[in-house]
Design a protein around this motif. Sequence first.
Motif, PDB file in Angstrom:
ATOM      1  N   UNK A 238      53.315   6.775   3.667  1.00 17.94           N
ATOM      2  CA  UNK A 238      53.988   6.220   4.848  1.00 17.94           C
ATOM      3  C   UNK A 238      53.010   6.735   5.931  1.00 17.94           C
ATOM      4  N   UNK A 239      52.676   8.405   5.888  1.00 19.16           N
ATOM      5  CA  UNK A 239      52.253   8.877   6.345  1.00 19.16           C
ATOM      6  C   UNK A 239      50.597   8.924   7.006  1.00 19.16           C
ATOM      7  N   UNK A 240      49.833   8.102   5.646  1.00 19.49           N
ATOM      8  CA  UNK A 240      48.600   7.464   5.927  1.00 19.49           C
ATOM      9  C   UNK A 240      49.309   6.391   6.662  1.00 19.49           C
ATOM     10  N   UNK A 241      49.998   5.433   6.146  1.00 18.99           N
ATOM     11  CA  UNK A 241      49.454   4.361   6.680  1.00 18.99           C
ATOM     12  C   UNK A 241      50.608   4.770   8.242  1.00 18.99           C
ATOM     13  N   UNK A 242      50.882   5.639   8.884  1.00 25.29           N
ATOM     14  CA  UNK A 242      51.283   5.898  10.446  1.00 25.29           C
ATOM     15  C   UNK A 242      50.349   6.496  10.989  1.00 25.29           C
ATOM     16  N   UNK A 243      49.247   7.053  10.440  1.00 19.89           N
ATOM     17  CA  UNK A 243      47.721   7.976  11.059  1.00 19.89           C
ATOM     18  C   UNK A 243      46.927   6.399  11.594  1.00 19.89           C
ATOM     19  N   UNK A 244      47.054   5.229   9.737  1.00 21.80           N
ATOM     20  CA  UNK A 244      45.717   4.526  10.091  1.00 21.80           C
ATOM     21  C   UNK A 244      46.947   3.683  11.695  1.00 21.80           C
ATOM     22  N   UNK A 245      47.803   3.127  11.374  1.00 17.62           N
ATOM     23  CA  UNK A 245      48.638   2.955  12.726  1.00 17.62           C
ATOM     24  C   UNK A 245      47.788   2.667  14.066  1.00 17.62           C
ATOM     25  N   UNK A 246      48.105   4.725  13.859  1.00 20.04           N
ATOM     26  CA  UNK A 246      47.755   5.377  15.520  1.00 20.04           C
ATOM     27  C   UNK A 246      46.126   5.025  15.073  1.00 20.04           C
ATOM     28  N   UNK A 247      45.363   5.232  14.836  1.00 19.73           N
ATOM     29  CA  UNK A 247      43.952   5.307  14.520  1.00 19.73           C
ATOM     30  C   UNK A 247      43.658   3.703  15.360  1.00 19.73           C
ATOM     31  N   UNK A 248      44.304   2.744  14.717  1.00 23.94           N
ATOM     32  CA  UNK A 248      43.936   1.242  14.994  1.00 23.94           C
ATOM     33  C   UNK A 248      44.266   0.589  16.321  1.00 23.94           C
ATOM     34  N   UNK A 249      45.927   1.182  17.025  1.00 21.16           N
ATOM     35  CA  UNK A 249      45.838   1.046  18.565  1.00 21.16           C
ATOM     36  C   UNK A 249      44.320   1.508  18.922  1.00 21.16           C
ATOM     37  N   UNK A 250      44.125   2.359  19.734  1.00 23.74           N
ATOM     38  CA  UNK A 250      42.836   3.204  19.865  1.00 23.74           C
ATOM     39  C   UNK A 250      41.615   2.451  19.881  1.00 23.74           C
ATOM     40  N   UNK A 251      41.146   2.040  18.751  1.00 27.71           N
ATOM     41  CA  UNK A 251      39.819   1.530  18.042  1.00 27.71           C
ATOM     42  C   UNK A 251      39.021   0.188  19.108  1.00 27.71           C
ATOM     43  N   UNK A 252      38.084   0.691  18.828  1.00 28.61           N
ATOM     44  CA  UNK A 252      37.380   0.042  19.588  1.00 28.61           C
ATOM     45  C   UNK A 252      35.534   0.172  19.024  1.00 28.61           C
ATOM     46  N   UNK A 253      35.815  -1.638  18.730  1.00 28.36           N
ATOM     47  CA  UNK A 253      34.553  -1.703  17.623  1.00 28.36           C
ATOM     48  C   UNK A 253      32.932  -0.996  18.607  1.00 28.36           C
TER      49      UNK A 253
END
Length: 253
Positions: A238-253
């Motif tokens: 769950x912690x990994x998911x939360x971090x990945x979702x937050x990372x994706x929210x600000x991700x720019x390719x």
Amino acid sequence: MQLHPLPAFTDNYIWLLRDGNGRALIVDPGDSAPVLAALADGPPPLAILLTHHHSDHIGGVADLLAHWPALPVYGPDDPRLPATHRIGAGERLRIGDWHWQVLAVPGHTRSHVAYVGQGLLFCGDTLFSLGCGRLFEGTAEQMYASLTRLAALPDDTQVCCAHEYTAANAAFALTVDPDNPALHARATQVRQLRAQGRPTLPVTLALERASNPFLRCHIPALHAAAARWAGGKPGDAVDTFARLRAWKDGFRA
């Protein structure tokens, strides 16, 4: 049975499922125009299924009801949806010759549902190919539980997401899970499909489980990637998911 993803707006898909007599089931009609065009020469549709209340999923309902006033509209028990039939988790629907099970999948919105039947999964904005929806109303715990519920469906389930986000999702997925051969193969397939102007959906759940980082949060490599990004120690799924979702929210390719 024929399945059609009708493009709408910039990147939405309205799903249209036809039976052998041409009668259709409509899923998440954010715009009525593509639906009316597709059904212009056929019999009246059987029903509309709604997954959640966002306007790009329900905006065409009023116009469709103006054309077919008796058309049943199934949706979550939430006053923000224009449903004529309120449904909840665990319910089973029979529409024509088809049978559907309703799954509660909160996270993107608090009342989001998915429909499973005929080997198909209509999951709205909960699960995307190589990605998942943003957390607008729910928690990371809720969304991860919803994704886990969907990931438990049979391997050959055809995932029918509501947006063509796969190419952008692939860029993020390759950043966080670069050593995954199934992901590299899927990313190559996605580039080829989009170059030909073809949809990347539907996709099998087996392929998503092998390549979608949000369905792989139990994998040590994903724990480590999320921890490196967050600057902390690896956590649980769950912690990994939360971090990945937050990372994706600000991700720019």
